[in-house]
Design an enzyme around this catalytic site. Structure first.
Site, PDB file in Angstrom:
ATOM      1  N   ARG A 258       0.811  -1.224   0.000  1.00  0.00           N
ATOM      2  CA  ARG A 258       0.000   0.000   0.000  1.00  0.00           C
ATOM      3  C   ARG A 258       0.845   1.275   0.000  1.00  0.00           C
ATOM      4  NH1 ARG A 258      -4.151  -1.138   4.793  1.00  0.00           N
ATOM      5  NH2 ARG A 258      -2.534  -2.652   5.401  1.00  0.00           N
TER       6      ARG A 258
ATOM      7  N   ASP B 132       7.060  -1.263  11.725  1.00  0.00           N
ATOM      8  CA  ASP B 132       6.480  -0.071  11.084  1.00  0.00           C
ATOM      9  C   ASP B 132       5.773   0.829  12.084  1.00  0.00           C
ATOM     10  OD1 ASP B 132       4.300  -1.640  11.701  1.00  0.00           O
ATOM     11  OD2 ASP B 132       3.352  -1.478   9.727  1.00  0.00           O
TER      12      ASP B 132
ATOM     13  N   ALA C 150      33.046  42.287  -3.139  1.00  0.00           N
ATOM     14  CA  ALA C 150      31.853  41.725  -3.773  1.00  0.00           C
ATOM     15  C   ALA C 150      32.184  41.131  -5.139  1.00  0.00           C
ATOM     16  CB  ALA C 150      30.781  42.806  -3.917  1.00  0.00           C
TER      17      ALA C 150
ATOM     18  N   TYR D 102      38.899  25.107 -10.165  1.00  0.00           N
ATOM     19  CA  TYR D 102      38.791  23.902 -10.992  1.00  0.00           C
ATOM     20  C   TYR D 102      39.328  24.187 -12.390  1.00  0.00           C
ATOM     21  CZ  TYR D 102      36.516  19.765 -13.075  1.00  0.00           C
ATOM     22  OH  TYR D 102      36.250  18.585 -13.724  1.00  0.00           O
TER      23      TYR D 102
ATOM     24  N   ARG E 284      44.718  44.168 -14.459  1.00  0.00           N
ATOM     25  CA  ARG E 284      43.638  44.558 -15.357  1.00  0.00           C
ATOM     26  C   ARG E 284      44.205  45.478 -16.432  1.00  0.00           C
ATOM     27  NH1 ARG E 284      40.861  48.321 -10.710  1.00  0.00           N
ATOM     28  NH2 ARG E 284      42.209  50.142 -10.974  1.00  0.00           N
TER      29      ARG E 284
END
Length: 485
Positions: free
Chosen positions: A19, A113, A391, A398, A451
């Site tokens: 059931r 049960d 931020a 990886y 940069r």
């Protein structure tokens, strides 16, 4: 060792549970961090039985494997064909005998049960069995509606159980009885073994019923008694997903009730879910919509939620976790997490540190007082004390084949929109400029700028986007500037 220590507890867990409509065996469905059979085994262990045997049948290898993981000392007996509860108990006794165990004393039989059954109730059953000198003691419960249950018929003189009458066979007077059979029993082990050999199968199911043992022993002049459960909900068995959800709710309420009485504030128990393995200290505060799972631990003064899920996570004293997810993390004293942070396994936040809004961390060691305030990913990294990560920073760990480590020292200030391409080290007290891609080590106390130079091409919009809104805005700005000179 308790004087009423059972010789054995037998857990019946061989049924298929059709059931449930599930590929997962019924007894392996989970509520509050344990399988159904796991809850029963844990309650049974509180009796400290000499032997604990679980009878397996359907999906026996899967169930036995699970039992070996959660309790390696559990013995299993196989019921190859589900020929009734009496047959299942007989298989358990034969398993014990085959291993050289002599079952002399109390044998408690429980259903696999019934996850709400408590060790206290089982202990009361065993104590009553011993004190009353019964051959069999039935665990019973008084229920608001006994429809469909077997009624307990007692001798009015001494309270002994004279019969268990199924609902369909009961008279009107018997149907008025609200004390029912739970399917949990304590037996004299030697009498049980003898009576099981006398159980017949001439019934509609052709099965060996354990309840027939009661009649056999009573006819032989032995006393059949009863112990009543304090809460009828403890004996609820699980047969479908609706009952599974109801049991989960009831057990969750029990766990939260215990936590609140021990000094935990749970703002909204209806939307707070915990596992049985979660631990709390006093004066923790849990907001609505919170899930606390696995080995999660909240220390004194910790505040968690709303809308937070913690698994196998420790939250230190006075720490705050808001609208966040953590799995296998350690959050130090006074640290703050969130909103909307994700702490993955191996994350260790030092005292008074911060993992702010939309920050994800994995396998990261964050020093005391260090802040990763917002919009950043920190993976496979060690960051020292009192450093600030700007931020939109990404720890590039990886390379498509292997993971690499980044180390950032103490008292560093890294600019916004930085990428740290591992393996790389930023020394103590160093700074990095906004927009930099850091591919080389930065010496202590240095400023790293990685940069390109900014170049402005004047008049580009007018030439390349004539008539556009941008061109019109630029033209208006130029005219305004000219007019003001």
């Amino acid at each position: 060792m308790s004087a009423n220590r059972p010789a054995a507890v037998v857990v019946l867990a061989a049924g298929e549970g059709t059931r449930m409509k599930s590929a997962t065996p019924k007894v392996l469905h989970q509520i509050c961090g344990r399988s159904l059979v796991g809850h029963v085994v844990a309650a049974s262990r509180e009796l400290d039985p000499e032997h604990l045997v679980v009878v397996v049948g359907h999906a026996r290898e899967q169930v036995a494997g699970h039992l070996a993981e959660i309790d390696p000392d559990v013995r299993t007996a196989v019921q190859y064909e589900q020929n009734g509860t009496g047959h299942a108990v007989r298989m358990a006794l034969e398993e014990l005998a085959g291993g050289g165990a002599t079952v002399s004393g109390t044998v408690v039989v429980v259903c696999g049960d019934t996850p709400l059954l408590t060790g206290d109730t089982l202990r009361r059953l065993a104590d009553t069995h011993s004190a009353d000198g019964n051959a069999v003691t039935v665990l019973t419960a008084e229920v608001p509606d006994a429809t469909g249950y077997g009624r307990i018929v007692r001798d009015p003189a001494d309270g002994a159980v004279t019969a268990i009458v199924e609902h369909k066979d009961a008279t009107d007077a018997q149907r008025a009885i609200n004390e029912i059979n739970s399917g949990v029993f304590a037996f004299d082990g030697e009498l049980l073994a003898d009576a099981l050999g006398k159980v017949r199968t001439d019934n509609s199911q052709g099965e060996e019923y354990l309840t027939d043992v009661l009649g056999i022993l009573r006819e032989a002049g032995h006393r059949v008694g009863a112990a009543k459960a304090g809460d009828h909900r403890e004996i609820l068995g699980i047969n479908n997903r609706v009952q599974l959800a109801e049991a989960r709710r009831l057990l969750n309420e029990r766990l939260l009730h215990t936590a609140m009485l021990s000094g935990v504030t749970v703002v909204d128990p209806a939307t707070t879910w915990v596992d049985v393995t979660v631990t709390f200290e006093q004066d923790t505060l849990v907001h609505p919509g919170t899930q606390l799972l696995g080995a999660t631990r909240l220390a004194s003064g910790a505040e968690v939620g709303p809308n937070t899920r913690l698994k196998d996570t420790t939250v230190g004293a006075g720490a705050r976790v808001d609208n966040s997810v953590a799995d296998g993390a350690l959050i130090g004293e006074g640290a703050t997490v969130g909103p909307y942070a994700y702490l993955r396994p191996g994350t260790r936040l030092g005292a008074k540190s911060k993992a702010g809004a939309y920050v994800e961390m994995k396998n990261a060691e964050i020093g005391e007082g260090t802040k990763v305030p917002h919009l950043s990913y920190v993976g496979d990294a060690t960051i020292g004390e009192y450093t600030n990560i700007g931020a939109a920073s990404v720890f590039v760990n990886y390379d498509g084949v292997n993971k690499h480590h980044t180390t950032i020292g103490s008292h560093c200030r890294t600019g916004s929109d930085n990428m740290f391409v591992a393996p790389v080290t930023v020394g103590d007290g160093a700074y990095t400029a906004a927009g930099s891609v850091i591919t080389k080590d930065v010496p202590p106390g240095s400023l790293a700028v990685a940069r390109g130079q900014q170049r402005n091409i004047e008049g580009w919009v007018a030439r390349k986007r004539p008539g556009s809104a941008a061109a019109q805005a630029a033209s208006a700005a130029a005219q305004e500037s000219d007019g003001g000179q």
